[in-house]
Enzyme design. Structure first.
Site, PDB file in Angstrom:
ATOM      1  N   ASP A  60       0.845  -1.203   0.000  1.00 48.43           N
ATOM      2  CA  ASP A  60       0.000   0.000   0.000  1.00 48.43           C
ATOM      3  C   ASP A  60       0.875   1.246   0.000  1.00 48.43           C
ATOM      4  O   ASP A  60       1.515   1.575   0.994  1.00 48.43           O
ATOM      5  CB  ASP A  60      -0.893   0.007   1.251  1.00 48.43           C
ATOM      6  CG  ASP A  60      -1.830   1.214   1.246  1.00 48.43           C
ATOM      7  OD1 ASP A  60      -2.902   1.111   0.624  1.00 48.43           O
ATOM      8  OD2 ASP A  60      -1.476   2.265   1.834  1.00 48.43           O
ATOM      9  N   TYR A  90       3.609   9.446  -0.499  1.00 48.23           N
ATOM     10  CA  TYR A  90       4.674   8.772   0.266  1.00 48.23           C
ATOM     11  C   TYR A  90       6.052   8.901  -0.415  1.00 48.23           C
ATOM     12  O   TYR A  90       7.064   8.510   0.158  1.00 48.23           O
ATOM     13  CB  TYR A  90       4.359   7.283   0.495  1.00 48.23           C
ATOM     14  CG  TYR A  90       3.022   6.995   1.148  1.00 48.23           C
ATOM     15  CD1 TYR A  90       2.257   8.003   1.732  1.00 48.23           C
ATOM     16  CD2 TYR A  90       2.504   5.705   1.199  1.00 48.23           C
ATOM     17  CE1 TYR A  90       1.025   7.748   2.316  1.00 48.23           C
ATOM     18  CE2 TYR A  90       1.275   5.437   1.792  1.00 48.23           C
ATOM     19  CZ  TYR A  90       0.537   6.467   2.335  1.00 48.23           C
ATOM     20  OH  TYR A  90      -0.679   6.190   2.910  1.00 48.23           O
ATOM     21  N   LYS A 143      -2.465   6.024  -4.465  1.00 51.67           N
ATOM     22  CA  LYS A 143      -3.550   6.985  -4.196  1.00 51.67           C
ATOM     23  C   LYS A 143      -3.235   8.341  -4.825  1.00 51.67           C
ATOM     24  O   LYS A 143      -2.062   8.723  -4.912  1.00 51.67           O
ATOM     25  CB  LYS A 143      -3.704   7.193  -2.675  1.00 51.67           C
ATOM     26  CG  LYS A 143      -3.663   5.900  -1.867  1.00 51.67           C
ATOM     27  CD  LYS A 143      -3.818   6.124  -0.382  1.00 51.67           C
ATOM     28  CE  LYS A 143      -3.579   4.845   0.398  1.00 51.67           C
ATOM     29  NZ  LYS A 143      -2.195   4.592   0.789  1.00 51.67           N
ATOM     30  N   HIS A 177      -7.253   9.798  -2.092  1.00 50.59           N
ATOM     31  CA  HIS A 177      -6.603   9.710  -0.776  1.00 50.59           C
ATOM     32  C   HIS A 177      -7.489  10.272   0.348  1.00 50.59           C
ATOM     33  O   HIS A 177      -7.620   9.678   1.403  1.00 50.59           O
ATOM     34  CB  HIS A 177      -5.250  10.440  -0.825  1.00 50.59           C
ATOM     35  CG  HIS A 177      -4.266   9.920   0.166  1.00 50.59           C
ATOM     36  ND1 HIS A 177      -2.930   9.754  -0.124  1.00 50.59           N
ATOM     37  CD2 HIS A 177      -4.399   9.523   1.452  1.00 50.59           C
ATOM     38  CE1 HIS A 177      -2.301   9.279   0.941  1.00 50.59           C
ATOM     39  NE2 HIS A 177      -3.171   9.133   1.908  1.00 50.59           N
TER      40      HIS A 177
HETATM   41  P1  NAD Z   1       0.403   1.397  11.902  1.00 52.15           P
HETATM   42  O1  NAD Z   1      -0.805   1.288  12.727  1.00 52.15           O
HETATM   43  O2  NAD Z   1       0.683   0.368  10.879  1.00 52.15           O
HETATM   44  O3  NAD Z   1       1.607   1.504  12.932  1.00 52.15           O
HETATM   45  C1  NAD Z   1       2.914   1.633  12.503  1.00 52.15           C
HETATM   46  C2  NAD Z   1       3.797   1.811  13.728  1.00 52.15           C
HETATM   47  O4  NAD Z   1       3.708   0.648  14.554  1.00 52.15           O
HETATM   48  C3  NAD Z   1       5.228   1.973  13.333  1.00 52.15           C
HETATM   49  O5  NAD Z   1       5.814   2.915  14.189  1.00 52.15           O
HETATM   50  C4  NAD Z   1       5.841   0.601  13.582  1.00 52.15           C
HETATM   51  O6  NAD Z   1       7.165   0.690  13.940  1.00 52.15           O
HETATM   52  C5  NAD Z   1       4.993   0.072  14.710  1.00 52.15           C
HETATM   53  N1  NAD Z   1       4.854  -1.402  14.583  1.00 52.15           N
HETATM   54  C6  NAD Z   1       4.526  -2.098  13.480  1.00 52.15           C
HETATM   55  N2  NAD Z   1       4.477  -3.410  13.763  1.00 52.15           N
HETATM   56  C7  NAD Z   1       4.785  -3.546  15.070  1.00 52.15           C
HETATM   57  C8  NAD Z   1       4.901  -4.657  15.938  1.00 52.15           C
HETATM   58  N3  NAD Z   1       4.681  -5.897  15.513  1.00 52.15           N
HETATM   59  N4  NAD Z   1       5.230  -4.412  17.244  1.00 52.15           N
HETATM   60  C9  NAD Z   1       5.435  -3.157  17.684  1.00 52.15           C
HETATM   61  N5  NAD Z   1       5.347  -2.062  16.919  1.00 52.15           N
HETATM   62  C10 NAD Z   1       5.015  -2.249  15.616  1.00 52.15           C
HETATM   63  O7  NAD Z   1       0.390   2.887  11.280  1.00 52.15           O
HETATM   64  P2  NAD Z   1       0.578   3.598   9.880  1.00 52.15           P
HETATM   65  O8  NAD Z   1       1.919   3.436   9.304  1.00 52.15           O
HETATM   66  O9  NAD Z   1       0.079   4.974  10.094  1.00 52.15           O
HETATM   67  O10 NAD Z   1      -0.493   2.863   8.942  1.00 52.15           O
HETATM   68  C11 NAD Z   1      -0.179   1.723   8.146  1.00 52.15           C
HETATM   69  C12 NAD Z   1      -0.317   2.036   6.678  1.00 52.15           C
HETATM   70  O11 NAD Z   1      -1.609   2.576   6.386  1.00 52.15           O
HETATM   71  C13 NAD Z   1       0.631   3.130   6.178  1.00 52.15           C
HETATM   72  O12 NAD Z   1       1.950   2.677   6.020  1.00 52.15           O
HETATM   73  C14 NAD Z   1      -0.049   3.520   4.895  1.00 52.15           C
HETATM   74  O13 NAD Z   1       0.238   2.574   3.880  1.00 52.15           O
HETATM   75  C15 NAD Z   1      -1.508   3.472   5.287  1.00 52.15           C
HETATM   76  N6  NAD Z   1      -2.042   4.805   5.695  1.00 52.15           N
HETATM   77  C16 NAD Z   1      -3.033   5.357   4.922  1.00 52.15           C
HETATM   78  C17 NAD Z   1      -3.570   6.581   5.268  1.00 52.15           C
HETATM   79  C18 NAD Z   1      -4.663   7.158   4.424  1.00 52.15           C
HETATM   80  O14 NAD Z   1      -4.990   8.344   4.604  1.00 52.15           O
HETATM   81  N7  NAD Z   1      -5.245   6.412   3.535  1.00 52.15           N
HETATM   82  C19 NAD Z   1      -3.113   7.272   6.392  1.00 52.15           C
HETATM   83  C20 NAD Z   1      -2.108   6.690   7.169  1.00 52.15           C
HETATM   84  C21 NAD Z   1      -1.598   5.452   6.811  1.00 52.15           C
END
Ligand code: NAD
Length: 276
Positions: free
Chosen positions: A47, A52, A77, A110
């Site tokens: 994704d 990004y 997106k 987005h």
């Molecule tokens: P997330 O909820 O995936 O959390 C990521 C954080 O959690 C990172 O700091 C990571 O180091 C930590 N983490 C991941 N796995 C872990 C584990 N097993 N144990 C402990 N910590 C862990 O948050 P995110 O990155 O905001 O969201 C995931 C994805 O969603 C993004 O990478 C992106 O692709 C998408 N996204 C989309 C939008 C949108 O507006 N459509 C907005 C934000 C994110």
């Protein structure tokens, strides 16, 4: 369910329930390595987004992997400043060039930019008609945004990607999407890591002998929600894919559902500051 489980979307396309989110992966080598690790472990979806600034790396990592392109599901997106009909078509062309691909699996609006998101989606429908994308969708659309689109579109959005985690369970929106055959993807499925220290989640994780992240991700899956957790750390990318050797009971599901506080870590689509 297993690592290769997919959700059948409204048009019959199969979308993996698990994908790697690559937001804030800006270091080239780190990004290539994270995607390589994920694909080696069996992830089949990535994704990304124009915002990004890593579509080139996503394309490169995929080309270098031994997984055939047709076995992968790539989402990108259109960013807010590129919305509107013509701008979206242009933005898609740029994304496709950066990814260096012939098609994208899923293209999303987005955010629901006021006065623009309907035209943006019309452009996405055109890309679908032209077979440049396999699946249409949106992100950060509330029920009222979806209803506005549904009133005039020819092809209904097949996916809505929304912020969702145990502090923002999104039950009403998920129910509406299910009724309309719109699959839900959770962004920030782990609440950007901020939900991992919740006492109830830690207690449940001890009970099931897995990590808090695994409890949360499994909870999403059992709610029929697609997940795209982000990590650049190999051990975490692996941990986030090991979700199939245990199952949460109905009681545990209820306990997790009850953590809802309607708390957002991101912005609310209704008052997003679209000027950044
Ligand atoms: P997330 O909820 O995936 O959390 C990521 C954080 O959690 C990172 O700091 C990571 O180091 C930590 N983490 C991941 N796995 C872990 C584990 N097993 N144990 C402990 N910590 C862990 O948050 P995110 O990155 O905001 O969201 C995931 C994805 O969603 C993004 O990478 C992106 O692709 C998408 N996204 C989309 C939008 C949108 O507006 N459509 C907005 C934000 C994110």
């Amino acid at each position: 369910m297993n690592l290769h489980s997919t959700k059948k979307l409204a048009n019959g396309a199969e979308m993996p329930y698990l994908g790697l989110g690559v937001y804030k992966m800006t270091d080239r080598d780190e990004t290539l390595e994270a995607i390589e690790t994920a694909l080696d472990l069996g992830y089949r979806a990535i994704d990304t987004a124009a915002l990004y600034y890593n579509e080139e790396e996503v394309g490169e990592a995929i080309r270098h992997s031994s997984v055939p392109r047709e076995d992968l599901f790539v989402t990108t997106k259109v960013w807010n400043s590129d919305q509107g009909y013509d701008n979206t078509l242009r933005a898609f062309e740029t994304s496709l060039k950066k990814l260096d691909m012939d098609y994208v699996d899923l293209y999303l609006t987005h955010w629901s930019v006021e006065h623009k998101y309907v035209d943006t989606y019309r452009a996405i429908e055109r890309l679908y008609d032209e077979k440049l994308i396999r699946v249409t969708g949106v992100s950060n659309h509330h029920e009222h945004h979806l209803k506005t689109i549904l009133a005039t579109c020819n092809v209904a959005p097949m996916v809505n990607q929304i912020e969702a985690h145990p502090y923002l369970t999104q039950e009403p929106l998920r129910a509406f999407c299910e009724q309309q055959q719109i699959a839900v993807t959770a962004w920030s499925p782990l609440g950007r890591g901020k939900v991992l220290n919740d006492e109830t989640i830690i207690r449940i994780a001890d009970e099931y002998n897995v990590s808090p992240a695994q409890i949360i991700l499994r909870w999403h899956l059992q709610n029929d929600v697609i997940i795209i957790p982000k990590s650049v750390t190999a051990s975490r990318i692996k941990e986030n894919s090991e979700l199939y050797h245990f199952e949460l009971t109905n009681e545990t599901m209820q306990q997790l559902n009850a953590l809802n506080r309607n708390e957002r870590f991101g912005q609310n689509p209704d008052n997003f500051k679209f000027d950044f």
